[in-house]
Design a protein around this motif. Structure first.
Motif, PDB file in Angstrom:
ATOM      1  N   GLU A 100       2.287 -11.807  -1.121  1.00 36.46           N
ATOM      2  CA  GLU A 100       1.861 -11.284   0.177  1.00 36.46           C
ATOM      3  C   GLU A 100       0.386 -11.560   0.431  1.00 36.46           C
ATOM      4  OE1 GLU A 100       1.464  -6.893   0.760  1.00 36.46           O
ATOM      5  OE2 GLU A 100       3.093  -7.216   2.186  1.00 36.46           O
TER       6      GLU A 100
ATOM      7  N   LEU B 120       7.565 -13.932   1.796  1.00 36.13           N
ATOM      8  CA  LEU B 120       8.740 -13.108   1.502  1.00 36.13           C
ATOM      9  C   LEU B 120       9.686 -13.011   2.697  1.00 36.13           C
ATOM     10  CD1 LEU B 120       7.188 -10.192  -0.595  1.00 36.13           C
ATOM     11  CD2 LEU B 120       8.151 -12.373  -1.369  1.00 36.13           C
ATOM     12  N   ASP B 121       9.341 -13.687   3.780  1.00 36.93           N
ATOM     13  CA  ASP B 121      10.246 -13.732   4.933  1.00 36.93           C
ATOM     14  C   ASP B 121      11.569 -14.368   4.505  1.00 36.93           C
ATOM     15  OD1 ASP B 121       8.159 -12.701   6.350  1.00 36.93           O
ATOM     16  OD2 ASP B 121       7.720 -14.525   7.491  1.00 36.93           O
TER      17      ASP B 121
ATOM     18  N   LYS C 234       9.573  -4.273  -2.802  1.00 33.70           N
ATOM     19  CA  LYS C 234       8.106  -4.182  -2.827  1.00 33.70           C
ATOM     20  C   LYS C 234       7.633  -2.920  -2.133  1.00 33.70           C
ATOM     21  CE  LYS C 234       5.633  -6.666  -0.038  1.00 33.70           C
ATOM     22  NZ  LYS C 234       4.949  -5.544   0.686  1.00 33.70           N
TER      23      LYS C 234
ATOM     24  N   GLN D 287      11.497  -7.703  -0.069  1.00 34.56           N
ATOM     25  CA  GLN D 287      10.629  -6.923   0.810  1.00 34.56           C
ATOM     26  C   GLN D 287      10.889  -5.429   0.648  1.00 34.56           C
ATOM     27  OE1 GLN D 287      11.703  -8.792   4.564  1.00 34.56           O
ATOM     28  NE2 GLN D 287       9.775  -9.926   4.597  1.00 34.56           N
ATOM     29  N   GLU D 288      12.160  -5.063   0.603  1.00 35.58           N
ATOM     30  CA  GLU D 288      12.531  -3.660   0.436  1.00 35.58           C
ATOM     31  C   GLU D 288      12.063  -3.125  -0.912  1.00 35.58           C
ATOM     32  OE1 GLU D 288      16.683  -1.399  -0.498  1.00 35.58           O
ATOM     33  OE2 GLU D 288      16.729  -2.848   1.148  1.00 35.58           O
TER      34      GLU D 288
END
Length: 222
Positions: free
Chosen positions: A168, A175-176, A185, A182-183
């Motif tokens: 990030e 992370l797209d 992190k 994403q969740e």
């Protein structure tokens, strides 16, 4: 003085190899103090005093011991505070996934220090990210608990968090398309202790040229 409740970390004034130690100390609920090495004289004294077994940092004083070697340090904390898995099968899986996550994060740790920075970033974008994101996305997709191993937070989760935070910070948007990463992190970053650390003064910023030069002066390279 370091105690079981108040470990003392000696490292440079940045993330590097010290950051995984800071993160696991935070996850274990341990408040820690730091000596930040910014001058060659400090490092020379540590070496002359025999504090550094292999003449390099990081060093952690904890439980009456002086520990060196990052992997050994984080494994000690993981074992003592139940972050290494419950069963023998879980323990080896934690170890495997932790080593994979360390490979994931390693090139980020050297940003600013390599001779060909463009080549390093190209490697991260074309080799490291394509290799490791799908692996951990798949594991988390199959996980019922949201953790990498079993039902509890482990060392593997913390090292993966470090890698994802680096993604990030250094490659925005990387992370797209990976919703589970994403969740993960977001959730692990919000856990007690970890959240406090990430939002507090002991969380170091991304590597700057000033920090790189400071380290090199301490090493005696400039």
């Amino acid at each position: 003085m370091a105690t079981a409740e108040n470990p003392h970390l000696t490292y440079f004034n940045g993330r590097g190899y010290g950051e995984s130690i800071r993160i696991i100390l935070a996850a274990a609920g341990l408040k820690f103090t730091e000596t930040l090495v910014t001058k060659k004289e400090q490092l020379d004294k540590l070496r002359a005093d025999g504090e550094l077994f292999f003449m390099q940092l990081p060093m952690l004083k904890i439980d009456g011991m002086t520990l060196v070697q990052t992997k050994a340090i984080i494994r000690y904390i993981a074992k003592k505070y139940g972050l290494d898995g419950k069963t023998p099968e879980d323990k080896i899986r934690v170890d495997i996934l932790n080593e994979g996550a360390r490979d994931f994060v390693m090139d980020f740790l050297w940003i600013g220090f390599v001779s060909d920075e463009d080549k390093n970033m190209e490697k991260i974008k074309t080799q490291i990210l394509p290799r490791y994101r799908p692996i951990y996305e798949k594991i988390l997709t199959e996980s019922k608990s949201g953790y990498l191993v079993g039902d509890d937070l482990s060392l593997a989760d913390l090292t993966l968090l470090e890698a994802l935070l680096s993604c990030e910070d250094y490659v925005p948007g990387s992370l797209d398309g990976y919703p589970k990463l994403q969740e993960f992190k977001a959730r692990v970053s919000s856990l007690p202790g970890i959240k406090e650390f990430l939002e507090g003064p002991q969380r170091k910023p991304i590597h700057t040229q000033e920090y790189v030069d400071e380290c090199k002066r301490a090493w005696g390279e400039i």
